[in-house]
Design a protein around this motif. Structure first.
Motif, PDB file in Angstrom:
ATOM      1  N   GLY A 193       0.302  -1.222   0.355  1.00  0.00           N
ATOM      2  CA  GLY A 193       0.188   0.244   0.296  1.00  0.00           C
ATOM      3  C   GLY A 193       0.690   1.194  -0.010  1.00  0.00           C
ATOM      4  N   LYS A 194      -0.122   2.272  -0.476  1.00  0.00           N
ATOM      5  CA  LYS A 194       0.984   3.431  -0.228  1.00  0.00           C
ATOM      6  C   LYS A 194       0.468   4.777   0.088  1.00  0.00           C
ATOM      7  N   LEU A 195       0.725   5.690   0.661  1.00  0.00           N
ATOM      8  CA  LEU A 195       0.319   7.330   1.713  1.00  0.00           C
ATOM      9  C   LEU A 195       1.389   7.949   0.511  1.00  0.00           C
ATOM     10  N   LEU A 196      -0.121   9.277   0.348  1.00  0.00           N
ATOM     11  CA  LEU A 196       0.895  10.934   0.121  1.00  0.00           C
ATOM     12  C   LEU A 196       0.437  11.905   1.332  1.00  0.00           C
ATOM     13  N   SER A 197       1.658  12.400   1.368  1.00  0.00           N
ATOM     14  CA  SER A 197       1.133  13.700   3.205  1.00  0.00           C
ATOM     15  C   SER A 197       2.014  14.456   2.411  1.00  0.00           C
ATOM     16  N   LEU A 198       0.782  15.491   2.153  1.00  0.00           N
ATOM     17  CA  LEU A 198       1.209  17.087   1.984  1.00  0.00           C
ATOM     18  C   LEU A 198       1.091  17.754   2.854  1.00  0.00           C
ATOM     19  N   PHE A 199       2.667  18.613   3.111  1.00  0.00           N
ATOM     20  CA  PHE A 199       2.726  19.182   4.592  1.00  0.00           C
ATOM     21  C   PHE A 199       2.804  20.985   3.405  1.00  0.00           C
ATOM     22  N   VAL A 200       2.737  21.803   4.755  1.00  0.00           N
ATOM     23  CA  VAL A 200       2.957  22.717   5.260  1.00  0.00           C
ATOM     24  C   VAL A 200       4.488  22.111   5.618  1.00  0.00           C
ATOM     25  N   ALA A 201       5.638  23.355   4.714  1.00  0.00           N
ATOM     26  CA  ALA A 201       7.113  23.332   4.731  1.00  0.00           C
ATOM     27  C   ALA A 201       7.119  24.581   4.956  1.00  0.00           C
ATOM     28  N   ARG A 207      11.147  31.755   5.373  1.00  0.00           N
ATOM     29  CA  ARG A 207       9.740  32.606   4.637  1.00  0.00           C
ATOM     30  C   ARG A 207       8.825  31.669   4.689  1.00  0.00           C
ATOM     31  N   SER A 208       8.284  30.493   4.116  1.00  0.00           N
ATOM     32  CA  SER A 208       6.720  30.638   4.799  1.00  0.00           C
ATOM     33  C   SER A 208       5.858  31.019   5.499  1.00  0.00           C
ATOM     34  N   TRP A 209       4.993  32.013   4.922  1.00  0.00           N
ATOM     35  CA  TRP A 209       4.002  31.869   5.979  1.00  0.00           C
ATOM     36  C   TRP A 209       4.271  33.098   6.817  1.00  0.00           C
ATOM     37  N   ARG A 210       5.689  33.530   6.792  1.00  0.00           N
ATOM     38  CA  ARG A 210       6.124  34.564   7.491  1.00  0.00           C
ATOM     39  C   ARG A 210       5.386  35.616   7.526  1.00  0.00           C
ATOM     40  N   TRP A 211       5.061  36.319   5.679  1.00  0.00           N
ATOM     41  CA  TRP A 211       4.197  37.878   6.652  1.00  0.00           C
ATOM     42  C   TRP A 211       2.828  37.449   6.713  1.00  0.00           C
ATOM     43  N   ILE A 212       1.997  36.304   5.924  1.00  0.00           N
ATOM     44  CA  ILE A 212       0.664  36.492   6.618  1.00  0.00           C
ATOM     45  C   ILE A 212       0.809  36.235   8.729  1.00  0.00           C
ATOM     46  N   GLY A 213       1.249  35.579   8.848  1.00  0.00           N
ATOM     47  CA  GLY A 213       1.771  34.954  10.024  1.00  0.00           C
ATOM     48  C   GLY A 213       2.048  36.169  11.072  1.00  0.00           C
ATOM     49  N   GLY A 214       2.853  36.512  10.491  1.00  0.00           N
ATOM     50  CA  GLY A 214       3.230  38.764  10.563  1.00  0.00           C
ATOM     51  C   GLY A 214       2.370  39.638  11.259  1.00  0.00           C
TER      52      GLY A 214
END
Ligand SMILES: C[S@@+](CC[C@H](N)C(=O)[O-])C[C@H]1O[C@@H](n2cnc3c(N)ncnc32)[C@H](O)[C@@H]1O
Length: 350
Positions: A193-201, A207-214
């Motif tokens: 069987g297989k599993l795919l996980s999509l992450f917030v990386a 820099r990821s999410w820095r503007w919106i988080g700020g």
């Protein structure tokens, strides 16, 4: 730094389904990896079982699940029964999910027969499906949610805190959660069987999410400064979500390439797209951009924000004010959202 249990699912009454185009865009980017995972999975000889871990209200699962049904049936026969198991927290709006399955034009039920959808309202950090049952697992945009909150005194996303103790505690919790998730899925997947996980990386430049988080933290701080939020409420407004680096995703597999009988087949870091930026460039409407971001954040975080407000106060009004201030800040500081995604495909040993 204190710890409180995590509870809240997404904003109900189908609000997440109507305001998750950011997540849908990320899913579109990983569909080629998902297609390869489906094609290489061993369907076995019995019924097919597809699990959707952290489904929320289901809209974003329709396409990946339909792809899995079509490709598996092309291999083993069109009349093979397929069980689709959607899982989420007990507080999830499962009613909207079942409504979407019946009514949405994109539902994987449309134009298909012998499909048997069901739902499990339990946290996926322990096994929730009997051993060896799952042919394919889909898991998108969920593992940023930690199994418990680690409060930061200076940011809504604890990984941006200036406190090394907070940042370390988050990294440790994320590592524990990832291993627990992997062990539980290793138990449930069938051999092959297989599993795919999509992450917030996280990206190498963080820099990821820095503007919106700020800007979100700025709105919280504004309300604190205006006396609208207490010190305790500000602390409780640390959202229990955090990004992972590729190294953190790979870490459990470093010893001999295996963890609990799972191995990594593919691991990729991708730059995410901003679903609102094209419209802003065309119209110049900064207020609309602010509102789109407020609705996106509200769909995900409103129930968590409500829990942070003391029960003797008007939480609904205060939280609406918070999202409204956030929308204004985003409109004023408008820019293209920078964020990264990671996708991992895992295989269970045959
Ligand atoms: C942003 S939504 C993603 C929904 C959907 N998979 C998508 O890609 O649009 C995150 C979901 O993960 C769920 N979730 C968070 N922690 C969970 C846990 N421990 N067990 C099951 N679901 C969880 C939340 O309740 C929420 O519905």
């Amino acid at each position: 730094m204190s710890r409180a249990p995590v509870v809240a699912a997404m904003e109900g009454s189908g609000f997440y389904n109507r305001n998750s185009s950011l997540q849908a865009a990320g899913i579109a980017a990983v569909l080629p990896l998902w297609e390869a995972a489906i094609q290489s999975a061993d369907p076995g000889g019995g019924d097919l079982v597809i699990a959707d871990y952290g489904s929320s209200q289901g809209r974003n699962s329709m396409l990946p699940i339909r792809m899995a049904i079509d490709a598996l049936r092309a291999k083993v026969g069109n009349n093979i029964p397929v069980q689709v198991i959607h899982t989420d927290l007990p507080s999830n709006d499962f009613a909207s999910l079942f409504k979407a399955l019946e009514e949405d034009a994109d539902s994987y039920m449309a134009r298909n027969s012998h499909i048997f959808p069901s739902a499990i309202g339990r946290s996926y950090f322990d096994p929730i499906i009997p051993a060896g049952r799952v042919t394919l697992g889909w898991n998108s945009w969920t593992l940023q949610w930690m199994s418990r909150t680690i409060e930061a005194p200076d940011h809504v996303f604890a990984r941006f805190s200036n406190s090394p103790a907070v940042v370390d505690a988050v990294a440790k919790q994320q590592a524990d959660d990832w291993q627990r998730f992997l062990r539980a899925r290793a138990f449930e997947l069938r051999p092959g069987g297989k599993l795919l996980s999509l992450f917030v990386a996280d990206d190498p430049g963080h820099r990821s999410w820095r503007w919106i988080g700020g800007e979100f933290w700025g709105a919280i701080a504004d309300m604190g400064d205006s006396g609208l939020l207490s010190e305790r409420e500000r602390l409780s407004l640390t959202f229990p979500t955090n990004a992972r680096s590729l190294e953190e995703i790979e870490a459990p597999f470093l010893n001999d390439g295996q963890f609990a009988g799972l191995r990594i087949e593919r691991l990729e870091l991708m730059k995410g797209s901003d679903p609102f930026w094209g419209d802003f460039e065309a119209t110049g409407d900064a207020n609309k951009l602010g509102q789109s971001w407020a609705d996106t954040m509200k769909a995900v975080f409103k129930p968590t924000a409500l829990r942070a407000i003391s029960p003797d106060r008007n939480g609904e009004e205060l939280v609406e004010e918070l999202f409204s201030r956030f929308a204004s800040r985003v409109a004023a500081s408008h820019q293209e959202h920078e964020h990264y995604l990671a996708a991992v495909v895992l295989a269970k040993s045959s």
